[in-house]
Design a protein around this motif. Structure first.
Motif, PDB file in Angstrom:
ATOM      1  N   ASN A  81      30.603  52.370  70.673  1.00  0.00           N
ATOM      2  CA  ASN A  81      30.772  53.790  70.376  1.00  0.00           C
ATOM      3  C   ASN A  81      31.220  54.045  68.939  1.00  0.00           C
ATOM      4  OD1 ASN A  81      30.038  54.839  72.928  1.00  0.00           O
ATOM      5  ND2 ASN A  81      31.986  54.119  73.720  1.00  0.00           N
ATOM      6  N   HIS A  82      31.169  53.017  68.116  1.00  0.00           N
ATOM      7  CA  HIS A  82      31.552  53.167  66.710  1.00  0.00           C
ATOM      8  C   HIS A  82      30.358  53.745  65.948  1.00  0.00           C
ATOM      9  CE1 HIS A  82      32.823  51.906  62.631  1.00  0.00           C
ATOM     10  NE2 HIS A  82      34.006  52.230  63.133  1.00  0.00           N
ATOM     11  N   GLU A  83      30.453  55.015  65.638  1.00  0.00           N
ATOM     12  CA  GLU A  83      29.325  55.733  65.031  1.00  0.00           C
ATOM     13  C   GLU A  83      28.942  55.207  63.654  1.00  0.00           C
ATOM     14  OE1 GLU A  83      29.310  60.028  64.960  1.00  0.00           O
ATOM     15  OE2 GLU A  83      30.769  60.071  66.594  1.00  0.00           O
ATOM     16  N   GLN A  84      29.930  55.062  62.781  1.00  0.00           N
ATOM     17  CA  GLN A  84      29.634  54.789  61.374  1.00  0.00           C
ATOM     18  C   GLN A  84      28.905  53.469  61.172  1.00  0.00           C
ATOM     19  OE1 GLN A  84      30.457  57.492  59.464  1.00  0.00           O
ATOM     20  NE2 GLN A  84      29.053  56.548  58.032  1.00  0.00           N
ATOM     21  N   SER A  85      29.240  52.453  61.957  1.00  0.00           N
ATOM     22  CA  SER A  85      28.566  51.161  61.781  1.00  0.00           C
ATOM     23  C   SER A  85      27.091  51.248  62.150  1.00  0.00           C
ATOM     24  CB  SER A  85      29.265  50.062  62.577  1.00  0.00           C
ATOM     25  OG  SER A  85      29.356  50.407  63.952  1.00  0.00           O
ATOM     26  N   LEU A  86      26.753  52.091  63.118  1.00  0.00           N
ATOM     27  CA  LEU A  86      25.351  52.276  63.483  1.00  0.00           C
ATOM     28  C   LEU A  86      24.642  53.153  62.453  1.00  0.00           C
ATOM     29  CD1 LEU A  86      23.022  51.780  65.405  1.00  0.00           C
ATOM     30  CD2 LEU A  86      23.859  53.668  66.819  1.00  0.00           C
ATOM     31  N   PHE A  87      25.278  54.242  62.047  1.00  0.00           N
ATOM     32  CA  PHE A  87      24.682  55.116  61.034  1.00  0.00           C
ATOM     33  C   PHE A  87      24.418  54.355  59.736  1.00  0.00           C
ATOM     34  CE2 PHE A  87      25.198  57.883  57.354  1.00  0.00           C
ATOM     35  CZ  PHE A  87      24.182  58.796  57.572  1.00  0.00           C
ATOM     36  N   ASN A  88      25.374  53.547  59.302  1.00  0.00           N
ATOM     37  CA  ASN A  88      25.237  52.821  58.038  1.00  0.00           C
ATOM     38  C   ASN A  88      24.074  51.838  58.055  1.00  0.00           C
ATOM     39  OD1 ASN A  88      27.456  54.230  57.214  1.00  0.00           O
ATOM     40  ND2 ASN A  88      28.782  52.461  56.969  1.00  0.00           N
TER      41      ASN A  88
ATOM     42  N   ALA B  91      17.004  51.423  54.841  1.00  0.00           N
ATOM     43  CA  ALA B  91      16.146  52.303  54.041  1.00  0.00           C
ATOM     44  C   ALA B  91      16.329  52.114  52.547  1.00  0.00           C
ATOM     45  CB  ALA B  91      16.405  53.757  54.412  1.00  0.00           C
ATOM     46  N   PHE B  92      17.568  51.957  52.103  1.00  0.00           N
ATOM     47  CA  PHE B  92      17.829  51.963  50.667  1.00  0.00           C
ATOM     48  C   PHE B  92      18.120  50.581  50.085  1.00  0.00           C
ATOM     49  CE2 PHE B  92      19.296  56.133  52.350  1.00  0.00           C
ATOM     50  CZ  PHE B  92      18.226  56.873  51.879  1.00  0.00           C
ATOM     51  N   ALA B  93      18.940  49.801  50.743  1.00  0.00           N
ATOM     52  CA  ALA B  93      19.306  48.501  50.179  1.00  0.00           C
ATOM     53  C   ALA B  93      18.274  47.426  50.495  1.00  0.00           C
ATOM     54  CB  ALA B  93      20.686  48.071  50.691  1.00  0.00           C
ATOM     55  N   MET B  94      17.625  47.540  51.650  1.00  0.00           N
ATOM     56  CA  MET B  94      16.663  46.510  52.049  1.00  0.00           C
ATOM     57  C   MET B  94      15.216  47.007  51.904  1.00  0.00           C
ATOM     58  SD  MET B  94      18.811  44.917  55.246  1.00  0.00           S
ATOM     59  CE  MET B  94      18.193  43.241  55.271  1.00  0.00           C
ATOM     60  N   ASN B  95      15.067  48.218  51.358  1.00  0.00           N
ATOM     61  CA  ASN B  95      13.748  48.800  51.065  1.00  0.00           C
ATOM     62  C   ASN B  95      12.806  48.760  52.263  1.00  0.00           C
ATOM     63  OD1 ASN B  95      12.025  50.179  49.379  1.00  0.00           O
ATOM     64  ND2 ASN B  95      11.107  48.327  48.546  1.00  0.00           N
ATOM     65  N   ASN B  96      13.347  49.136  53.418  1.00  0.00           N
ATOM     66  CA  ASN B  96      12.556  49.176  54.634  1.00  0.00           C
ATOM     67  C   ASN B  96      12.832  50.511  55.335  1.00  0.00           C
ATOM     68  OD1 ASN B  96      11.334  48.791  57.146  1.00  0.00           O
ATOM     69  ND2 ASN B  96      11.866  46.626  57.219  1.00  0.00           N
ATOM     70  N   PRO B  97      12.228  51.597  54.806  1.00  0.00           N
ATOM     71  CA  PRO B  97      12.499  52.920  55.375  1.00  0.00           C
ATOM     72  C   PRO B  97      12.177  53.035  56.862  1.00  0.00           C
ATOM     73  CG  PRO B  97      11.279  53.112  53.311  1.00  0.00           C
ATOM     74  CD  PRO B  97      11.326  51.658  53.662  1.00  0.00           C
TER      75      PRO B  97
ATOM     76  N   GLU C  65      14.352  54.003  62.213  1.00  0.00           N
ATOM     77  CA  GLU C  65      14.611  53.470  63.561  1.00  0.00           C
ATOM     78  C   GLU C  65      16.115  53.441  63.860  1.00  0.00           C
ATOM     79  OE1 GLU C  65      14.140  49.062  65.338  1.00  0.00           O
ATOM     80  OE2 GLU C  65      12.273  49.893  64.528  1.00  0.00           O
ATOM     81  N   ALA C  66      16.905  52.989  62.896  1.00  0.00           N
ATOM     82  CA  ALA C  66      18.362  52.921  63.082  1.00  0.00           C
ATOM     83  C   ALA C  66      18.959  54.324  63.212  1.00  0.00           C
ATOM     84  CB  ALA C  66      19.012  52.165  61.930  1.00  0.00           C
ATOM     85  N   TRP C  67      18.502  55.249  62.373  1.00  0.00           N
ATOM     86  CA  TRP C  67      19.027  56.616  62.464  1.00  0.00           C
ATOM     87  C   TRP C  67      18.614  57.284  63.762  1.00  0.00           C
ATOM     88  CZ3 TRP C  67      17.188  56.869  56.855  1.00  0.00           C
ATOM     89  CH2 TRP C  67      18.226  56.521  55.991  1.00  0.00           C
TER      90      TRP C  67
ATOM     91  N   ALA D  57      21.744  62.029  59.378  1.00  0.00           N
ATOM     92  CA  ALA D  57      20.707  61.174  59.964  1.00  0.00           C
ATOM     93  C   ALA D  57      19.400  61.935  60.086  1.00  0.00           C
ATOM     94  CB  ALA D  57      21.163  60.650  61.328  1.00  0.00           C
ATOM     95  N   ARG D  58      19.466  63.180  60.564  1.00  0.00           N
ATOM     96  CA  ARG D  58      18.250  63.989  60.682  1.00  0.00           C
ATOM     97  C   ARG D  58      17.600  64.214  59.310  1.00  0.00           C
ATOM     98  NH1 ARG D  58      21.773  66.337  64.403  1.00  0.00           N
ATOM     99  NH2 ARG D  58      21.056  66.080  66.551  1.00  0.00           N
ATOM    100  N   LYS D  59      18.430  64.485  58.327  1.00  0.00           N
ATOM    101  CA  LYS D  59      17.934  64.711  56.963  1.00  0.00           C
ATOM    102  C   LYS D  59      17.245  63.455  56.424  1.00  0.00           C
ATOM    103  CE  LYS D  59      19.932  65.019  52.469  1.00  0.00           C
ATOM    104  NZ  LYS D  59      21.167  65.114  51.742  1.00  0.00           N
ATOM    105  N   PHE D  60      17.894  62.307  56.584  1.00  0.00           N
ATOM    106  CA  PHE D  60      17.326  61.057  56.069  1.00  0.00           C
ATOM    107  C   PHE D  60      16.043  60.689  56.813  1.00  0.00           C
ATOM    108  CE2 PHE D  60      21.849  59.881  54.737  1.00  0.00           C
ATOM    109  CZ  PHE D  60      21.654  60.345  53.441  1.00  0.00           C
ATOM    110  N   ILE D  61      16.001  60.944  58.115  1.00  0.00           N
ATOM    111  CA  ILE D  61      14.775  60.674  58.879  1.00  0.00           C
ATOM    112  C   ILE D  61      13.638  61.529  58.326  1.00  0.00           C
ATOM    113  CG2 ILE D  61      13.642  61.003  61.124  1.00  0.00           C
ATOM    114  CD1 ILE D  61      16.369  60.192  62.413  1.00  0.00           C
ATOM    115  N   ALA D  62      13.893  62.822  58.149  1.00  0.00           N
ATOM    116  CA  ALA D  62      12.855  63.734  57.645  1.00  0.00           C
ATOM    117  C   ALA D  62      12.382  63.308  56.253  1.00  0.00           C
ATOM    118  CB  ALA D  62      13.385  65.163  57.617  1.00  0.00           C
TER     119      ALA D  62
END
Length: 186
Positions: free
Chosen positions: A131-138, A144-150, A155-157, A173-178
């Motif tokens: 239930n730790h939100e931030q570790s999943l969000f990060n 997407a950004f550090a591993m260049n795999n959007p 999928e993670a978001w 998360a919604r913003k980054f997905i869009a």
């Protein structure tokens, strides 16, 4: 042109990750304000007294972990990633392992240029507390950004939104997905 001008999303993620550094103090506050476990002595002789509970941290361990955590957070806030990593590892080695420390360690590793180790820390945080939100969000930002795999980031978001539809980072998360889906189409 600085990195902020080139990638405003990175700066947004740095700001979001910095929130994790403030959260880590919560565990230590709780430990400091939890009444100590009572140890009953049945006799005045040392052989008959109760041994310390090996599962309870000693005062020295707690003080050492708190000092390392405070130093790690200070290094983190000043973007001194190698020093933050070292201090967070000391906290964990002291026996004070929790999802907040793992997430901050992962963030420091990420910004220090080690995304694979960061991902490992985020996954450990999730295993410690699903239930730790931030570790999943990060994980989304890392992919997407550090591993260049959007695609993996999206999928993670999406996994984050499925578990935490009203979570503290749901709007981001919604913003980054869009944004990442728009890049894929364009």
């Amino acid at each position: 042109m600085n990195s902020r001008d080139r990638n405003p999303l990175l700066m947004a993620i740095v700001a979001i990750c910095a929130l994790g550094a403030g959260i880590t103090g919560t565990l230590w506050w709780k430990q400091e304000n939890t009444p100590p476990t009572a140890v009953a002595a049945t006799s005045a002789t040392p052989a008959a007294t109760s041994a310390p509970d090996p599962m309870q941290p000693s005062t020295d361990q707690l003080a050492s972990a708190e000092k390392s955590l405070a130093m790690g957070n200070q290094f983190y806030d000043n973007q001194q990633w190698p020093q933050a990593i070292e201090q967070y590892r000391l906290v964990i080695a002291s026996g004070f392992d929790n999802p907040d420390v793992r997430t901050d360690l992962g963030n420091a590793m990420r910004f220090n240029g080690d995304p694979k180790q960061a991902l490992e820390q985020y996954k450990i945080a999730q295993n410690l507390d699903p239930n730790h939100e931030q570790s999943l969000f990060n994980q989304g930002g890392l992919w997407a950004f550090a591993m260049n795999n959007p695609a993996k980031g999206v999928e993670a978001w999406q996994a984050y939104l499925k578990r935490f539809p009203k979570g503290s980072s749901a709007q981001d998360a919604r913003k980054f997905i869009a944004e990442n889906q728009k890049k894929k189409k364009g």
